[in-house]
Design an enzyme around this catalytic site. Structure first.
Site, short mmCIF file in Angstrom:
data_model
loop_
_atom_site.label_atom_id
_atom_site.label_comp_id
_atom_site.label_asym_id
_atom_site.label_seq_id
_atom_site.Cartn_x
_atom_site.Cartn_y
_atom_site.Cartn_z
N HIS A 1 -4.75 -0.36 0.31
CA HIS A 1 -3.57 0.22 -0.35
C HIS A 1 -3.12 1.48 0.38
O HIS A 1 -1.92 1.73 0.53
CB HIS A 1 -3.90 0.63 -1.80
CG HIS A 1 -4.32 -0.51 -2.68
ND1 HIS A 1 -5.60 -0.66 -3.13
CD2 HIS A 1 -3.61 -1.54 -3.21
CE1 HIS A 1 -5.68 -1.73 -3.92
NE2 HIS A 1 -4.48 -2.29 -3.96
N ASP B 1 -2.68 -10.81 0.84
CA ASP B 1 -2.09 -11.74 -0.12
C ASP B 1 -0.89 -12.38 0.56
O ASP B 1 0.27 -12.09 0.22
CB ASP B 1 -1.70 -11.00 -1.40
CG ASP B 1 -2.92 -10.44 -2.11
OD1 ASP B 1 -3.76 -11.23 -2.53
OD2 ASP B 1 -3.05 -9.20 -2.18
O1 PAF Z 1 -0.84 -7.56 -4.99
C1 PAF Z 1 -0.88 -7.00 -6.10
O2 PAF Z 1 -1.63 -6.04 -6.31
C2 PAF Z 1 0.00 -7.51 -7.23
O3 PAF Z 1 0.14 -8.90 -7.17
C3 PAF Z 1 1.37 -6.81 -7.27
C4 PAF Z 1 2.19 -7.11 -6.05
C5 PAF Z 1 1.18 -5.32 -7.44
C6 PAF Z 1 2.16 -7.32 -8.48
O4 PAF Z 1 1.49 -7.11 -9.67
#
Ligand code: PAF
Length: 284
Positions: A37, A150
Site C-alpha cells: 500500500h 490484484d
Molecule cells: O484491493 C482492495 O483493497 C479493495 O478491493 C479495494 C480496491 C480497496 C476496494 O474495496
C-alpha cells in the site's frame, strides 16, 4: 494526517487543494496497511499530488462465509504508517456512511470477471467496482492507484473507467514482495510460520511458468504444467486455480501470442492467497 469519517468532511477537506489547482490522487485500501500500500502512496506523492487514502472494509465484496468479520482492522497503526509516508487525508467511513441501506444501483462487472477470482468469488467484483465507483464519486480524484497483485481487479477498474467514461486516470504498480518472494498481502498476517513457508509455493510456481515463457515456450498447457508441478509438490495447500491468460481478455488461449500473465490462487489452512506475474511486458 487528517482522518475524516464522512463524505461532507471529505468534500470540505478537498476544497482548498482543488482550488489551488493541486492534482488529487486516491489510494483505495481496506486498511491493514503494508509496504505494498505504501508503494502506492509513494507513487501517488511523486507528482506532488494531494493524496487521499480510503480505508474501508467493503462488505459488498465479501461473500457469506468469507473473512469479512475477521479481516484485520487497525486504524491506529494504519494512520501512523500512512501519515509517515505523506498521505494528506484518510477517509475511513463507517459502513452506514457508504451504504445507508440496500443500494438500489450497483456496478455489474462484465466478461472480464467471468473466470478466476470472479468464478471462485461470485459477486466479488460487482462489490469492488461498486465501492470504487462510489469512492471516485466522493473524492473525484484525477488519478487512482492500484496494485498489480490484484490484477483482475485492476484491469476491471480500468475497464470501468473506460466503459463508464469516468474522468480518472489509473496507475497500476508492480507487486511488492518480501525478500523470499511472497507477495505482500494483508491476509499474510493470518499465516502461521509453517503456513507461510508453504505459501511460497505460489510465487515459486508463477516464477516457474515465467522461466519457461522466457525460455521461449508459448504453449499454455506446457507453461501451466511447470506451475502445477511446483504446487502439487507442496503438501498442505489447495489450488483454486493456476493458469496462463491473455492480459487483454483474461482468457486462457491455447497459445500465448499476446501479452499475458500467469495467475494463481491457493488456500493454505484457512487463508486464501492470490498472485500473478506478467509474461511479456514488464508494465501494465
Ligand atoms: O484491493 C482492495 O483493497 C479493495 O478491493 C479495494 C480496491 C480497496 C476496494 O474495496
Amino acid at each position: 494526517v487528517q482522518i475524516v469519517r464522512t463524505i461532507p468532511e471529505v468534500r470540505r477537506a478537498l476544497a482548498a487543494p482543488r482550488t489551488s489547482g493541486r492534482r488529487i490522487a486516491l489510494v483505495p485500501t481496506m486498511g491493514a496497511l503494508h509496504e505494498g500500500h505504501l508503494a502506492l502512496v509513494d507513487g501517488a506523492k511523486g507528482g506532488g499530488a494531494y493524496v487521499v487514502m480510503s480505508v474501508f472494509v467493503n462488505p459488498l465484496q465479501f461473500a457469506p462465509g468469507e473473512d469479512f468479520e475477521r479481516y484485520p482492522r487497525d486504524m491506529e497503526a494504519d494512520a501512523a504508517m500512512a501519515g509517515e509516508r505523506g498521505v494528506d487525508l484518510i477517509f475511513a467511513p463507517e459502513t452506514g456512511e457508504m451504504y445507508a441501506g440496500e443500494p438500489e444501483v450497483t456496478v455489474r462487472a462484465g466478461r472480464l470477471a467471468g473466470d478466476w477470482e470472479g468464478r471462485v468469488r461470485p459477486g466479488h467484483f460487482d462489490g469492488v467496482l461498486t465501492v470504487v465507483a462510489k469512492l471516485f464519486g466522493i473524492v473525484q480524484p484525477d488519478v487512482a492507484w492500484f496494485g498489480q497483485k490484484d490484477l483482475q481487479q485492476a484491469l476491471l477498474v480500468r475497464a470501468m473507467t473506460r466503459d463508464l467514461n469516468m474522468p480518472v486516470g489509473l496507475e497500476i504498480i508492480p507487486t511488492v514482495r518480501d525478500v523470499d518472494g511472497l507477495a505482500l498481502s494483508s491476509r499474510n498476517r493470518y499465516l502461521s510460520s509453517a503456513e507461510r513457508m508453504r505459501a511460497l509455493a505460489l510465487s515459486g510456481a508463477l516464477n516457474a511458468v515465467k522461466a519457461s515463457y522466457d525460455g521461449g515456450e508459448r504453449d499454455v498447457e506446457e507453461l501451466e504444467y511447470h506451475g502445477h508441478a511446483k504446487l502439487l509438490a507442496t503438501p498442505g495447500i489447495k489450488i483454486d486455480y493456476m493458469a496462463v491468460v491473455e492480459l487483454q481478455t483474461f482468457r486462457r488461449p491455447a497459445l500465448l501470442a499476446e501479452a499475458g500473465a500467469a495467475i494463481g490462487a491457493i488456500r493454505v489452512g484457512g487463508t486464501r492467497l492470490i498472485d500473478n506475474v506478467l509474461l511479456g511486458p514488464s508494465t501494465l
